[in-house]
Design an enzyme around this catalytic site. Structure first.
Site, PDB file in Angstrom:
ATOM      1  N   HIS A   1      14.073 -20.326 -20.678  1.00  0.00           N
ATOM      2  CA  HIS A   1      13.481 -19.149 -21.308  1.00  0.00           C
ATOM      3  C   HIS A   1      12.328 -19.601 -22.206  1.00  0.00           C
ATOM      4  CE1 HIS A   1      13.110 -15.615 -23.923  1.00  0.00           C
ATOM      5  NE2 HIS A   1      13.643 -14.936 -22.928  1.00  0.00           N
TER       6      HIS A   1
ATOM      7  N   GLU B   1       7.971 -14.165 -16.816  1.00  0.00           N
ATOM      8  CA  GLU B   1       7.903 -13.539 -18.136  1.00  0.00           C
ATOM      9  C   GLU B   1       6.706 -14.074 -18.923  1.00  0.00           C
ATOM     10  OE1 GLU B   1      11.896 -12.110 -20.090  1.00  0.00           O
ATOM     11  OE2 GLU B   1      11.762 -14.280 -20.114  1.00  0.00           O
TER      12      GLU B   1
END
Length: 214
Positions: A85, A133
């Site tokens: 992430h 993302e």
């Protein structure tokens, strides 16, 4: 369509969000999973919702104080794990090692990437899915599928070119049913979101809206 709700370290009740996700998944038929803090994995899994870890480390059993062992999160009820992430970046070598760890523990994997180029590099490591993302949109009010649909389309094409078996999800700013529908129209097989549910006054209502168009 797969919905993965990352609770990050937000001050929410993880079991309450998990119960809401379980109920909405059962009512809608949409696959919804929740990724809480490692210390809350067993509480979330006890609700019956599909449970994911936010991270596993590229380590085996041994002298690894402070690392998150894949087998430990599986024992706590996790069925999958996020990796790389934007708030917990890894090198490609560590992503590869973490994927090996997840495979040992029979965990499904989603590896995050910033852009289509990174998606292609990560897809070469054969995770189950990659989630594109852009960091500048994470936590915002505009989804990547709206702000820059070309990124999602490029991510889908990049993964397809490397390994057609790797699914592509999109994240960053996803919060509504329109966002979910837009992601699907661009070729994404799922979405990754956090604040849209974890910080909502009514997580159940937020989830119901999210899956309303499916």
């Amino acid at each position: 369509m797969f919905v993965l709700v990352n609770l990050k370290a937000y001050p929410c009740d993880p079991a309450a969000v998990a119960a809401a996700a379980r109920d909405v998944a059962e009512a809608s038929g949409v696959r919804i999973a929740v990724a809480p803090q490692a210390a809350h994995l067993d509480r979330v899994a006890a609700t019956g919702v599909e449970t994911w870890a936010q991270h596993v480390a590229p380590v085996e059993h041994g002298s690894h104080t402070g690392h998150t062992l894949a087998e430990a999160v599986a024992d706590a009820g996790a069925e999958g794990t996020l990796l790389n992430h934007s708030e917990h970046r890894l090198t490609l070598a560590d992503i590869d090692g973490a994927l090996d760890a997840a495979d040992r523990a029979d965990l499904e994997t989603v590896v995050c990437a910033n852009n289509p180029q990174q998606v292609g590099a990560v897809a070469a490591l054969a995770p189950d899915a990659v989630a594109v993302e852009p960091p500048e949109l994470i936590g915002g009010d505009v989804s990547v599928s709206t702000a820059d649909p070309g990124i999602v389309e490029g991510a889908v094409a990049a993964a397809e070119a490397v390994d057609p078996a790797v699914d592509v999800y999109c994240g960053a700013g996803v919060s509504t049913g329109e966002d979910l529908a837009a992601a699907g129209s661009l070729g994404a097989e799922g979405v990754l979101l956090a604040s849209g549910v974890a910080k909502a006054d009514d997580p159940r209502a937020a989830l119901e809206d999210l899956v309303s168009g499916v």
